[in-house]
Motif scaffolding. Structure first.
Motif, PDB file in Angstrom:
ATOM      1  N   PRO A 102       0.840  -1.205   0.000  1.00  0.00           N
ATOM      2  CA  PRO A 102       0.000   0.000   0.000  1.00  0.00           C
ATOM      3  C   PRO A 102       0.876   1.257   0.000  1.00  0.00           C
ATOM      4  O   PRO A 102       2.066   1.192   0.351  1.00  0.00           O
ATOM      5  CB  PRO A 102      -0.792  -0.112   1.314  1.00  0.00           C
ATOM      6  CG  PRO A 102      -0.663  -1.531   1.736  1.00  0.00           C
ATOM      7  CD  PRO A 102       0.651  -2.029   1.208  1.00  0.00           C
ATOM      8  N   LEU A 103       0.296   2.382  -0.358  1.00  0.00           N
ATOM      9  CA  LEU A 103       1.072   3.628  -0.383  1.00  0.00           C
ATOM     10  C   LEU A 103       1.481   4.044   1.027  1.00  0.00           C
ATOM     11  O   LEU A 103       2.485   4.727   1.206  1.00  0.00           O
ATOM     12  CB  LEU A 103       0.251   4.746  -1.046  1.00  0.00           C
ATOM     13  CG  LEU A 103      -0.037   4.513  -2.539  1.00  0.00           C
ATOM     14  CD1 LEU A 103      -0.975   5.583  -3.069  1.00  0.00           C
ATOM     15  CD2 LEU A 103       1.254   4.472  -3.342  1.00  0.00           C
ATOM     16  N   GLN A 104       0.679   3.658   2.024  1.00  0.00           N
ATOM     17  CA  GLN A 104       0.997   4.015   3.408  1.00  0.00           C
ATOM     18  C   GLN A 104       1.253   2.749   4.227  1.00  0.00           C
ATOM     19  O   GLN A 104       0.588   1.726   4.024  1.00  0.00           O
ATOM     20  CB  GLN A 104      -0.173   4.759   4.063  1.00  0.00           C
ATOM     21  CG  GLN A 104      -0.445   6.130   3.458  1.00  0.00           C
ATOM     22  CD  GLN A 104      -1.585   6.856   4.169  1.00  0.00           C
ATOM     23  OE1 GLN A 104      -2.607   6.254   4.487  1.00  0.00           O
ATOM     24  NE2 GLN A 104      -1.396   8.142   4.418  1.00  0.00           N
ATOM     25  N   THR A 105       2.179   2.839   5.181  1.00  0.00           N
ATOM     26  CA  THR A 105       2.315   1.766   6.155  1.00  0.00           C
ATOM     27  C   THR A 105       1.070   1.795   7.056  1.00  0.00           C
ATOM     28  O   THR A 105       0.284   2.760   7.030  1.00  0.00           O
ATOM     29  CB  THR A 105       3.553   1.967   7.036  1.00  0.00           C
ATOM     30  OG1 THR A 105       3.367   3.173   7.797  1.00  0.00           O
ATOM     31  CG2 THR A 105       4.818   2.074   6.207  1.00  0.00           C
ATOM     32  N   VAL A 106       0.934   0.761   7.862  1.00  0.00           N
ATOM     33  CA  VAL A 106      -0.202   0.733   8.795  1.00  0.00           C
ATOM     34  C   VAL A 106      -0.112   1.942   9.746  1.00  0.00           C
ATOM     35  O   VAL A 106      -1.125   2.601  10.037  1.00  0.00           O
ATOM     36  CB  VAL A 106      -0.216  -0.591   9.590  1.00  0.00           C
ATOM     37  CG1 VAL A 106      -1.308  -0.573  10.654  1.00  0.00           C
ATOM     38  CG2 VAL A 106      -0.406  -1.770   8.646  1.00  0.00           C
TER      39      VAL A 106
END
Ligand code: SF4
Length: 242
Positions: A102-106
């Motif tokens: 995903p573009l962002q980490t959790v």
């Protein structure tokens, strides 16, 4: 000498797809995979969630030497058993797997959208962690191969082995559409293929940790996904035009 032009592929027509779907019904999964690899050479992608059917399909791809990209959508929230079987398959069959994140980490998602988005808005969470990465991974591809099966749930009961995903301009191929869980397990046993250990602990369907639980005997095989909500699919498998 005139250099040969690259072969370009175009989406199949609806009529052609329908005829192929009929003929594929009687053909074994390996033949369907072989057809995709030839028809969409270099433009076919197999997405793997590292459930049992992923094990079957990567084994078949390796066995027939098909020119098919293997992609995993790693949400960052998968079970240790899922990563373990991915690693076992990569090692056993010398696979080249494209890991799409995903573009962002959790943690970044939590900072922007607040904690446990999967509880408050699972559709949004799936969009961010599955659907967007999927669409990025499949950009430019012509054919998408998945391991979904008709017997998994009512929402999948009508799938065909080949369909058009018109929204995404993709041909969607489901070589195992007519396989039962027993067929899958038999294939894995006969060919000694590693599979996700959670399947033997009450998890017929496996996704992200926060949205997956074991099911009781007799429950629908996907009852453990987003349990207690109306959600039944992550958003990857709901757009096909059959
Ligand atoms: Fe988020 Fe759950 Fe979807 Fe995973 S399955 S992306 S945790 S909502």
């Amino acid at each position: 000498m005139v250099p040969s032009m690259p072969v370009t592929t175009a989406l199949l027509s609806a009529e052609e797809t329908s005829q192929l779907a009929q003929s594929f019904e009687a053909r074994p999964a390996e033949e369907v995979l072989g057809w995709v690899a030839e028809r969409f050479a270099g433009e076919a992608v197999l997405t793997c969630s590292w459930q049992m059917t992923s094990s079957v399909l990567v084994h078949m791809v390796q066995r027939i030497g098909a020119d098919i990209r293997i992609v995993e959508l790693d949400t960052g929230l998968l079970f240790p058993e899922t990563y373990a079987v991915r690693d076992a398959l990569v090692q056993r069959y010398d696979l080249r797997v494209e890991r799409i994140l995903p573009l962002q980490t959790v943690a970044e998602q939590e900072a922007e959208h607040g904690p446990t988005l999967w509880e408050r808005d699972p559709d949004r969470c799936c969009d961010l962690r599955k659907v967007e990465p999927f669409e990025r991974a499949l950009a430019g591809a012509a054919a998408w191969i998945t391991g979904v099966r008709r017997s998994q749930s009512a929402t999948r009961a009508g799938i065909r082995k080949i369909e058009l995903d018109a929204d995404r301009a993709l041909v969607k191929v489901q070589p195992l559409a007519d396989w039962s869980e027993e067929d899958v397990r038999t294939y894995l046993a006969v060919n000694d293929v590693p599979y996700n250990a959670l399947h033997d602990r009450g998890y017929p369907s496996i996704g992200c940790i926060p949205c997956t639980r074991a099911v009781a005997p007799g429950e629908d095989s996907r009852a453990g996904r987003w349990a207690g909500t109306e959600k039944t699919e992550c958003g990857l498998h709901i757009r096909s035009d059959r």
